[in-house]
Design a protein around this motif. Structure first.
Motif, PDB file in Angstrom:
ATOM      1  N   ARG A   1      47.598  32.325  37.388  1.00  0.00           N
ATOM      2  CA  ARG A   1      48.892  32.945  37.119  1.00  0.00           C
ATOM      3  C   ARG A   1      48.803  34.461  37.299  1.00  0.00           C
ATOM      4  N   LYS A   2      47.605  35.017  37.008  1.00  0.00           N
ATOM      5  CA  LYS A   2      47.445  36.475  37.122  1.00  0.00           C
ATOM      6  C   LYS A   2      47.493  36.939  38.571  1.00  0.00           C
ATOM      7  N   ALA A   3      47.366  35.991  39.503  1.00  0.00           N
ATOM      8  CA  ALA A   3      47.420  36.393  40.910  1.00  0.00           C
ATOM      9  C   ALA A   3      48.845  36.340  41.459  1.00  0.00           C
ATOM     10  N   VAL A   4      49.820  36.009  40.624  1.00  0.00           N
ATOM     11  CA  VAL A   4      51.212  35.995  41.097  1.00  0.00           C
ATOM     12  C   VAL A   4      51.694  37.445  41.167  1.00  0.00           C
ATOM     13  N   ASN A   5      52.159  37.847  42.342  1.00  0.00           N
ATOM     14  CA  ASN A   5      52.592  39.239  42.524  1.00  0.00           C
ATOM     15  C   ASN A   5      53.913  39.476  41.783  1.00  0.00           C
ATOM     16  N   PRO A   6      53.956  40.469  40.886  1.00  0.00           N
ATOM     17  CA  PRO A   6      55.174  40.687  40.112  1.00  0.00           C
ATOM     18  C   PRO A   6      56.365  41.146  40.966  1.00  0.00           C
ATOM     19  N   LYS A   7      56.082  41.586  42.193  1.00  0.00           N
ATOM     20  CA  LYS A   7      57.189  42.028  43.060  1.00  0.00           C
ATOM     21  C   LYS A   7      57.819  40.874  43.847  1.00  0.00           C
ATOM     22  N   ALA A   8      57.263  39.679  43.716  1.00  0.00           N
ATOM     23  CA  ALA A   8      57.826  38.528  44.430  1.00  0.00           C
ATOM     24  C   ALA A   8      58.550  37.634  43.431  1.00  0.00           C
ATOM     25  N   LYS A   9      59.626  37.011  43.874  1.00  0.00           N
ATOM     26  CA  LYS A   9      60.275  36.028  43.007  1.00  0.00           C
ATOM     27  C   LYS A   9      59.383  34.784  42.969  1.00  0.00           C
ATOM     28  N   PHE A  10      59.173  34.235  41.783  1.00  0.00           N
ATOM     29  CA  PHE A  10      58.184  33.160  41.657  1.00  0.00           C
ATOM     30  C   PHE A  10      58.803  31.834  41.192  1.00  0.00           C
ATOM     31  N   TYR A  11      58.447  30.765  41.875  1.00  0.00           N
ATOM     32  CA  TYR A  11      58.792  29.409  41.430  1.00  0.00           C
ATOM     33  C   TYR A  11      57.490  28.640  41.235  1.00  0.00           C
ATOM     34  N   GLN A  12      57.381  27.935  40.119  1.00  0.00           N
ATOM     35  CA  GLN A  12      56.220  27.061  39.941  1.00  0.00           C
ATOM     36  C   GLN A  12      56.604  25.657  40.373  1.00  0.00           C
TER      37      GLN A  12
END
Ligand code: UPG
Length: 330
Positions: free
Chosen positions: A38-49
């Motif tokens: 989860r820590k590798a999810v870029n905060p500048k991208a919209k994220f869907y799991q």
């Protein structure tokens, strides 16, 4: 462009997300987070799991986010695991590709850049390997990548989905700002295993076999630095949109290093005498894989910046020193 990066929280996908954002693309990430990154999810991208196999979810994201192109990094990729659990690989990799192409067809998204692999070639008859070498994989993993490429080919013919398959050789190293590195669980890759052993001093590093038909009996691989690899993805996407033509490119440096040479490079870069044990062969390993990457250099204009094993090792070492427990630390 508006790009959906599937597997965008993984080792390779997260570097792609970072670079696409730096180049002013709007990036949406879909990742199942099976690796717990989860820590590798870029905060500048919209994220869907979610899972690539959920074609309804993928189709909904493509429409809702007005996606123009997809980068697919969501396949399982460990050669030895695929030999032990082939059904897991056929299920996730092949079904995932079918679901993705169905969703793209449904949402009328026409461009796909896909992580294929040098494992598609199996044991090559001649080195370096060009893109027209026969595809004879010797592991279920390699075979799923061949199947995925074939499915892409027919989806282009029937549905006009244009795709580029990038056949990676051995990806290694870390992002130059030290933010992203290689951390698989379990870790099966050569460079992280050597460097983890250097950090911990556990003396547990093993080389799998020294009776191959190579310069020193250990396997020979072509190590491509991760940021160089991602540069090729950005170039491939531009090329795809410009030409509207499906194609396939090798991504490697054309230099082959044996496992013992890689250990030597690690000793030099880390200045640590990393002990090792010589173990038996590991199933699914071809003797040597070295790329002819002239096609990517000529047609895409790709110019990898890290041309030797020590450069790649130095980039990996920086991350391993600051992340001795991988992503668990930070
Ligand atoms: O602790 C270890 C780990 C690996 N190896 C050896 O190191 C070499 C490289 O292995 P690894 O780093 O696991 O990569 P590959 O199995 O070559 O596969 C990588 O490279 C392929 C393309 O060459 C990609 O398709 C795969 O996804 C990617 O995992 C092989 O000879 C392994 O047997 C060891 O000796 N000891």
């Amino acid at each position: 462009m508006r790009v959906l990066v599937i597997g965008g929280a993984g080792y390779i996908g997260s570097v792609a997300v970072k670079k696409l954002i730096e180049q002013n693309n709007d990036v949406v990430v879909l990742d199942a987070l099976y690796t717990g990154h989860r820590k590798a999810v870029n905060p500048k991208a919209k994220f869907y799991q979610g899972d690539i196999e959920n074609k309804f979810l993928v189709s909904q994201i493509l429409r809702q986010e007005k996606i123009e192109a997809v980068m697919h990094f969501a396949a399982y990729s460990l050669v030895p695991e695929s030999v032990q659990k082939p059904l897991k690989y056929y299920d996730n990799n092949v079904s995932g590709m079918i679901a993705l192409l169905e969703a793209m067809k449904d949402a009328d998204v026409k461009y796909l850049v896909f992580s294929s692999s040098a494992a598609t070639y199996g044991i090559p008859k001649k080195l370096p390997i060009t893109e027209d070498s026969p595809l004879n994989p010797i592991s279920p993993y390699g075979e799923t990548k061949v199947m995925m490429e074939k499915i892409m080919h027919w989806a282009d013919k029937a549905d006009g989905i244009k795709s580029i398959a990038l056949r990676y050789f051995n990806v290694a190293g870390a992002a130059s700002d030290g933010s992203i590195g290689e951390d698989h669980s379990p870790e099966t890759h050569l460079i992280p295993n050597i460097l983890k052993s250097a950090v911990s001093g556990d003396g547990k590093f093993t080389i799998f076999g020294n009776d191959y038909d190579t310069k020193d009996g250990t396997n020979v691989r072509d190590y491509v630095q991760i940021e160089d690899l991602i540069d090729a993805h950005v170039l491939a996407l531009k090329y795809l949109v410009k030409t509207n033509k499906s194609d396939v490119f090798n991504l490697g440096t054309a230099h082959g290093y044996s496992n013992l040479e890689i250990l030597q490079a690690a000793r030099k870069v880390t200045n640590i005498e990393i002990p090792y044990t010589m173990g038996p062969r590991r199933a699914g390993d071809p003797d040597s894989l070295v790329a002819d990457s002239a096609k990517a250099r000529t047609i895409l204009g790709w110019q990898p910046q890290h041309e030797n094993a020590e450069d790649v090792m130095a980039s990996a070492w920086k991350w391993h020193q600051t992340h001795p427990q991988g992503y668990a630390d930070k």
